[in-house]
Design an enzyme around this catalytic site. Sequence first.
Site, PDB file in Angstrom:
ATOM      1  N   THR A  20      -8.735   6.141   3.662  1.00  0.00           N
ATOM      2  CA  THR A  20      -8.848   7.413   4.585  1.00  0.00           C
ATOM      3  C   THR A  20      -9.172   6.745   5.872  1.00  0.00           C
ATOM      4  O   THR A  20      -9.691   5.893   6.014  1.00  0.00           O
ATOM      5  CB  THR A  20      -9.827   8.163   3.751  1.00  0.00           C
ATOM      6  OG1 THR A  20      -9.517   8.741   2.727  1.00  0.00           O
ATOM      7  CG2 THR A  20     -10.163   9.439   4.895  1.00  0.00           C
ATOM      8  N   LEU A  40     -15.931   6.758   3.877  1.00  0.00           N
ATOM      9  CA  LEU A  40     -14.603   7.221   3.904  1.00  0.00           C
ATOM     10  C   LEU A  40     -14.052   6.035   3.005  1.00  0.00           C
ATOM     11  O   LEU A  40     -14.279   4.643   3.206  1.00  0.00           O
ATOM     12  CB  LEU A  40     -13.882   7.199   5.113  1.00  0.00           C
ATOM     13  CG  LEU A  40     -14.201   8.290   6.142  1.00  0.00           C
ATOM     14  CD1 LEU A  40     -13.356   8.021   7.474  1.00  0.00           C
ATOM     15  CD2 LEU A  40     -14.075   9.757   5.596  1.00  0.00           C
ATOM     16  N   ASP A  41     -13.284   6.586   2.113  1.00  0.00           N
ATOM     17  CA  ASP A  41     -12.617   5.471   1.145  1.00  0.00           C
ATOM     18  C   ASP A  41     -11.724   4.541   1.996  1.00  0.00           C
ATOM     19  O   ASP A  41     -11.524   5.026   3.157  1.00  0.00           O
ATOM     20  CB  ASP A  41     -12.172   5.892  -0.160  1.00  0.00           C
ATOM     21  CG  ASP A  41     -10.829   6.592   0.384  1.00  0.00           C
ATOM     22  OD1 ASP A  41     -10.107   6.424   0.990  1.00  0.00           O
ATOM     23  OD2 ASP A  41     -10.944   7.948  -0.405  1.00  0.00           O
ATOM     24  N   ARG A  42     -11.488   3.472   1.465  1.00  0.00           N
ATOM     25  CA  ARG A  42     -10.669   2.529   2.165  1.00  0.00           C
ATOM     26  C   ARG A  42      -9.520   3.112   2.931  1.00  0.00           C
ATOM     27  O   ARG A  42      -8.827   2.647   4.056  1.00  0.00           O
ATOM     28  CB  ARG A  42     -10.303   1.082   1.407  1.00  0.00           C
ATOM     29  CG  ARG A  42      -9.712  -0.153   1.911  1.00  0.00           C
ATOM     30  CD  ARG A  42      -9.621  -1.066   1.086  1.00  0.00           C
ATOM     31  NE  ARG A  42      -8.978  -2.204   1.677  1.00  0.00           N
ATOM     32  CZ  ARG A  42      -8.242  -3.243   1.101  1.00  0.00           C
ATOM     33  NH1 ARG A  42      -8.187  -3.155   0.017  1.00  0.00           N
ATOM     34  NH2 ARG A  42      -7.666  -4.245   1.910  1.00  0.00           N
TER      35      ARG A  42
END
Length: 247
Positions: free
Chosen positions: A111, A107-109
Amino acid sequence: MNSLNDTIRLQKFIAMTGYCSRRKAEELIQAGKVTVNGKKVTEQGVQVAYNDNVKVNGKQIVIEQQNVYYLLNKPKGVVSTAADEKDRQSVVNLVPGRFRVFPVGRLDRETTGAIILTNDGSFANYMTHPKFDMNKQYRVSVDGRLTLDISQKLAEGITIEGVHYQGVEISAVKYDPKKNRTRFNITLHEGKNRQIRKIFAHFNLPVLKLHRFAIGPITVEELQIGQYRELKPFEVKKLLLTAKGEI
């Protein structure tokens, strides 16, 4: 899985084998009852590797490896990598450290939400390989109005800058005219990098909030942000069967 080159304190190693408590292990070390690779150790805090030959009272002890599976509700600002060159907080720091684990996918930072951490490479492959089918569900908030026309285009699939994105399912759409924002749920059938942010940016609908609440049949609804739990054996099995398309 723990690397054989990793090191831990000797007293922790002994405790992790189940031989005794860490405090008792310290007493055994001090009493000269412990050897590492044939050499007696009496100093506390000595580092040993997982493949070192450790004996207590002349009997070799080993750490029995086991597969572990954690479901984490990832907070915003935490990276989804096992190690970070910028020394930012990682998801691996939010679950128990008895075994070295790694995140299954990313998951990107910015999210939040569901991410699984494990030391089971075979399981991780089933969860992430494109040939397997593992749906993921998100709650999204975008700046602007998500129209029916855009939803239909996204449902059919779209190509952006030469990258094709499979069709998605959008539901529970709610538009707030005062804030000019739209909230909705979206289901992905693939996991391309920053996919949701890219497809909505293409329609000039920048993502404001993004939260993954389900991976296949498993949700994080009962977990607060930052909390984790171990997956139950039947849940691991259910995830594998789902990925294989058998349920």
